[in-house]
Motif scaffolding. Structure first.
Motif, PDB file in Angstrom:
ATOM      1  N   LEU A 156       7.916  -0.478  12.342  1.00  0.00           N
ATOM      2  CA  LEU A 156       7.547  -1.204  13.562  1.00  0.00           C
ATOM      3  C   LEU A 156       6.580  -0.407  14.427  1.00  0.00           C
ATOM      4  O   LEU A 156       5.611  -0.960  14.959  1.00  0.00           O
ATOM      5  N   LEU A 157       6.809   0.889  14.552  1.00  0.00           N
ATOM      6  CA  LEU A 157       5.977   1.717  15.428  1.00  0.00           C
ATOM      7  C   LEU A 157       4.578   1.959  14.866  1.00  0.00           C
ATOM      8  O   LEU A 157       3.699   2.446  15.578  1.00  0.00           O
ATOM      9  N   LEU A 158       4.364   1.617  13.596  1.00  0.00           N
ATOM     10  CA  LEU A 158       3.043   1.800  12.996  1.00  0.00           C
ATOM     11  C   LEU A 158       2.338   0.466  12.741  1.00  0.00           C
ATOM     12  O   LEU A 158       1.320   0.430  12.045  1.00  0.00           O
ATOM     13  N   ARG A 159       2.858  -0.608  13.300  1.00  0.00           N
ATOM     14  CA  ARG A 159       2.289  -1.926  13.026  1.00  0.00           C
ATOM     15  C   ARG A 159       0.821  -2.028  13.434  1.00  0.00           C
ATOM     16  O   ARG A 159       0.040  -2.745  12.801  1.00  0.00           O
ATOM     17  N   ARG A 160       0.422  -1.329  14.487  1.00  0.00           N
ATOM     18  CA  ARG A 160      -0.960  -1.401  14.971  1.00  0.00           C
ATOM     19  C   ARG A 160      -1.863  -0.335  14.343  1.00  0.00           C
ATOM     20  O   ARG A 160      -3.041  -0.255  14.665  1.00  0.00           O
ATOM     21  N   TRP A 161      -1.315   0.478  13.471  1.00  0.00           N
ATOM     22  CA  TRP A 161      -2.090   1.545  12.844  1.00  0.00           C
ATOM     23  C   TRP A 161      -2.848   1.016  11.634  1.00  0.00           C
ATOM     24  O   TRP A 161      -2.502  -0.017  11.069  1.00  0.00           O
ATOM     25  N   GLN A 162      -3.891   1.768  11.252  1.00  0.00           N
ATOM     26  CA  GLN A 162      -4.657   1.451  10.049  1.00  0.00           C
ATOM     27  C   GLN A 162      -4.033   2.225   8.884  1.00  0.00           C
ATOM     28  O   GLN A 162      -4.237   3.435   8.761  1.00  0.00           O
ATOM     29  N   VAL A 163      -3.239   1.547   8.078  1.00  0.00           N
ATOM     30  CA  VAL A 163      -2.570   2.188   6.946  1.00  0.00           C
ATOM     31  C   VAL A 163      -3.018   1.475   5.674  1.00  0.00           C
ATOM     32  O   VAL A 163      -2.769   0.285   5.501  1.00  0.00           O
ATOM     33  N   LYS A 164      -3.696   2.212   4.782  1.00  0.00           N
ATOM     34  CA  LYS A 164      -4.242   1.623   3.564  1.00  0.00           C
ATOM     35  C   LYS A 164      -3.858   2.475   2.364  1.00  0.00           C
ATOM     36  O   LYS A 164      -3.716   3.698   2.472  1.00  0.00           O
ATOM     37  N   ALA A 165      -3.713   1.831   1.216  1.00  0.00           N
ATOM     38  CA  ALA A 165      -3.363   2.557   0.000  1.00  0.00           C
ATOM     39  C   ALA A 165      -3.896   1.823  -1.214  1.00  0.00           C
ATOM     40  O   ALA A 165      -4.012   0.590  -1.203  1.00  0.00           O
ATOM     41  N   ALA A 166      -4.218   2.583  -2.248  1.00  0.00           N
ATOM     42  CA  ALA A 166      -4.625   1.954  -3.511  1.00  0.00           C
ATOM     43  C   ALA A 166      -3.473   1.159  -4.092  1.00  0.00           C
ATOM     44  O   ALA A 166      -3.685   0.149  -4.772  1.00  0.00           O
ATOM     45  N   ASN A 167      -2.253   1.609  -3.819  1.00  0.00           N
ATOM     46  CA  ASN A 167      -1.051   0.891  -4.238  1.00  0.00           C
ATOM     47  C   ASN A 167      -0.058   0.898  -3.081  1.00  0.00           C
ATOM     48  O   ASN A 167       0.754   1.824  -2.954  1.00  0.00           O
ATOM     49  N   PRO A 168      -0.097  -0.116  -2.203  1.00  0.00           N
ATOM     50  CA  PRO A 168       0.785  -0.134  -1.034  1.00  0.00           C
ATOM     51  C   PRO A 168       2.262  -0.024  -1.377  1.00  0.00           C
ATOM     52  O   PRO A 168       3.040   0.557  -0.610  1.00  0.00           O
ATOM     53  N   GLN A 169       2.668  -0.554  -2.538  1.00  0.00           N
ATOM     54  CA  GLN A 169       4.080  -0.508  -2.915  1.00  0.00           C
ATOM     55  C   GLN A 169       4.580   0.923  -3.061  1.00  0.00           C
ATOM     56  O   GLN A 169       5.772   1.195  -2.883  1.00  0.00           O
ATOM     57  N   GLN A 170       3.678   1.837  -3.400  1.00  0.00           N
ATOM     58  CA  GLN A 170       4.067   3.234  -3.560  1.00  0.00           C
ATOM     59  C   GLN A 170       4.175   3.951  -2.222  1.00  0.00           C
ATOM     60  O   GLN A 170       4.967   4.890  -2.071  1.00  0.00           O
ATOM     61  N   LEU A 171       3.382   3.518  -1.244  1.00  0.00           N
ATOM     62  CA  LEU A 171       3.324   4.241   0.020  1.00  0.00           C
ATOM     63  C   LEU A 171       4.428   3.851   0.987  1.00  0.00           C
ATOM     64  O   LEU A 171       5.000   4.713   1.658  1.00  0.00           O
ATOM     65  N   TRP A 172       4.725   2.565   1.101  1.00  0.00           N
ATOM     66  CA  TRP A 172       5.603   2.162   2.198  1.00  0.00           C
ATOM     67  C   TRP A 172       6.977   2.815   2.160  1.00  0.00           C
ATOM     68  O   TRP A 172       7.550   3.119   3.221  1.00  0.00           O
ATOM     69  N   PRO A 173       7.579   3.114   0.983  1.00  0.00           N
ATOM     70  CA  PRO A 173       8.875   3.818   1.031  1.00  0.00           C
ATOM     71  C   PRO A 173       8.768   5.235   1.582  1.00  0.00           C
ATOM     72  O   PRO A 173       9.782   5.831   1.989  1.00  0.00           O
ATOM     73  N   ARG A 174       7.554   5.805   1.580  1.00  0.00           N
ATOM     74  CA  ARG A 174       7.370   7.174   2.076  1.00  0.00           C
ATOM     75  C   ARG A 174       7.291   7.235   3.596  1.00  0.00           C
ATOM     76  O   ARG A 174       7.330   8.323   4.176  1.00  0.00           O
ATOM     77  N   LEU A 175       7.133   6.086   4.248  1.00  0.00           N
ATOM     78  CA  LEU A 175       6.982   6.072   5.704  1.00  0.00           C
ATOM     79  C   LEU A 175       8.355   6.111   6.363  1.00  0.00           C
ATOM     80  O   LEU A 175       8.788   5.198   7.059  1.00  0.00           O
ATOM     81  N   THR A 176       9.023   7.227   6.149  1.00  0.00           N
ATOM     82  CA  THR A 176      10.364   7.435   6.679  1.00  0.00           C
ATOM     83  C   THR A 176      10.308   7.694   8.188  1.00  0.00           C
ATOM     84  O   THR A 176       9.229   7.961   8.745  1.00  0.00           O
ATOM     85  N   PRO A 177      11.443   7.650   8.886  1.00  0.00           N
ATOM     86  CA  PRO A 177      11.435   7.972  10.318  1.00  0.00           C
ATOM     87  C   PRO A 177      10.840   9.337  10.618  1.00  0.00           C
ATOM     88  O   PRO A 177      10.140   9.515  11.626  1.00  0.00           O
ATOM     89  N   GLU A 178      11.098  10.330   9.743  1.00  0.00           N
ATOM     90  CA  GLU A 178      10.552  11.672   9.966  1.00  0.00           C
ATOM     91  C   GLU A 178       9.031  11.678   9.828  1.00  0.00           C
ATOM     92  O   GLU A 178       8.327  12.318  10.628  1.00  0.00           O
ATOM     93  N   VAL A 179       8.517  10.970   8.827  1.00  0.00           N
ATOM     94  CA  VAL A 179       7.065  10.866   8.666  1.00  0.00           C
ATOM     95  C   VAL A 179       6.449  10.126   9.846  1.00  0.00           C
ATOM     96  O   VAL A 179       5.406  10.536  10.379  1.00  0.00           O
ATOM     97  N   CYS A 180       7.086   9.059  10.281  1.00  0.00           N
ATOM     98  CA  CYS A 180       6.577   8.298  11.426  1.00  0.00           C
ATOM     99  C   CYS A 180       6.578   9.143  12.695  1.00  0.00           C
ATOM    100  O   CYS A 180       5.633   9.078  13.490  1.00  0.00           O
ATOM    101  N   ASP A 181       7.629   9.933  12.896  1.00  0.00           N
ATOM    102  CA  ASP A 181       7.685  10.796  14.082  1.00  0.00           C
ATOM    103  C   ASP A 181       6.520  11.775  14.092  1.00  0.00           C
ATOM    104  O   ASP A 181       5.913  12.035  15.143  1.00  0.00           O
ATOM    105  N   TRP A 182       6.206  12.336  12.898  1.00  0.00           N
ATOM    106  CA  TRP A 182       5.080  13.270  12.831  1.00  0.00           C
ATOM    107  C   TRP A 182       3.776  12.554  13.158  1.00  0.00           C
ATOM    108  O   TRP A 182       2.945  13.076  13.910  1.00  0.00           O
ATOM    109  N   LEU A 183       3.592  11.362  12.618  1.00  0.00           N
ATOM    110  CA  LEU A 183       2.366  10.604  12.875  1.00  0.00           C
ATOM    111  C   LEU A 183       2.243  10.243  14.355  1.00  0.00           C
ATOM    112  O   LEU A 183       1.164  10.361  14.950  1.00  0.00           O
TER     113      LEU A 183
END
Length: 225
Positions: A150-177
């Motif tokens: 939810l906190l990254l909804r307005r961010w520009q997040v792109k991937a060659a394979n989105p299915q691989q990336l979205w599980p990596r966006l954990t709360p800890e990763v989001c906090d760092w971002l």
């Protein structure tokens, strides 16, 4: 007649003097920056070169920032392997963006991330490309809103394979971002690229910048387990 000729000659002399002074100050400042970066790099175990070109390894990674750039050479390269740590490249890089020319220090850190394809993350849209850009041969798809926290909804997040990336966006990763909202981040072919658009890192900022990049890599690697 002589007075009429003297006025434009005097104007040309003043203009030439101003340009020469500006070039001199630029060279002096560049020399100071190079000396400071060289010293800081040596303390980190990194070698310094005042001018360099993009390595083939980095070209083959097809970072969007570099693919759309107009230059293949840069200034103030620091490179090498940190003590018991990853291989690092740091250099000042300029490119033309919609708002004008932007010069920033790029930090590239060795970052093995299993099971991931190339991706990019940044809060603000600051780069643009056209159909002739090399990046169009290596497209990245925007993640759908339901694939982003939810906190990254307005961010520009792109991937060659989105299915691989979205599980990596954990709360800890989001906090760092969220703690570093002004950064441009890309990962490709085992290399993490980080920069703040328009910012040149000073010598005393190198170690903290490397530390934060390594922390981000560790957070992403933790999601592999």
């Amino acid at each position: 007649m002589q007075t009429t000729l003297m006025i434009p000659l005097l104007s040309l002399f003043v203009v030439a003097l101003i340009i020469g002074l500006m070039i001199f100050l630029l060279l002096v400042d560049s020399g100071r920056r190079g000396a400071a970066l060289r010293a800081a790099g040596e303390a980190l175990g990194l070698s310094y070169r005042p001018y360099a070109s993009v390595s083939q390894r980095i070209i083959d990674a097809h970072f969007h920032l570099l693919d759309i750039g107009q230059f293949r050479h840069f200034r103030h390269l620091l490179e090498g392997r940190l003590n018991a740590g990853p291989h690092v490249n740091l250099f000042d890089y300029s490119l033309v963006v919609p708002a004008g020319t932007s010069t920033q220090t790029l930090l590239l850190v060795e970052a093995p991330l299993q099971g991931l394809s190339a991706f990019s993350i940044n809060r603000d849209h600051w780069l643009s490309s056209d159909t002739f850009s090399e990046s169009h041969h290596h497209p990245r798809q925007p993640l759908r809103n339901e694939q982003k926290p939810l906190l990254l909804r307005r961010w520009q997040v792109k991937a060659a394979n989105p299915q691989q990336l979205w599980p990596r966006l954990t709360p800890e990763v989001c906090d760092w971002l969220l703690a570093h909202p002004h950064l441009h981040i890309e990962w490709s072919d085992g290399i993490l690229l980080v920069c703040r658009p328009g910012l040149l890192l000073e010598a005393e900022q190198l170690q903290p910048a490397i530390d934060q990049a390594c922390l981000f890599i560790a957070l992403l690697q933790h999601t592999q387990q």
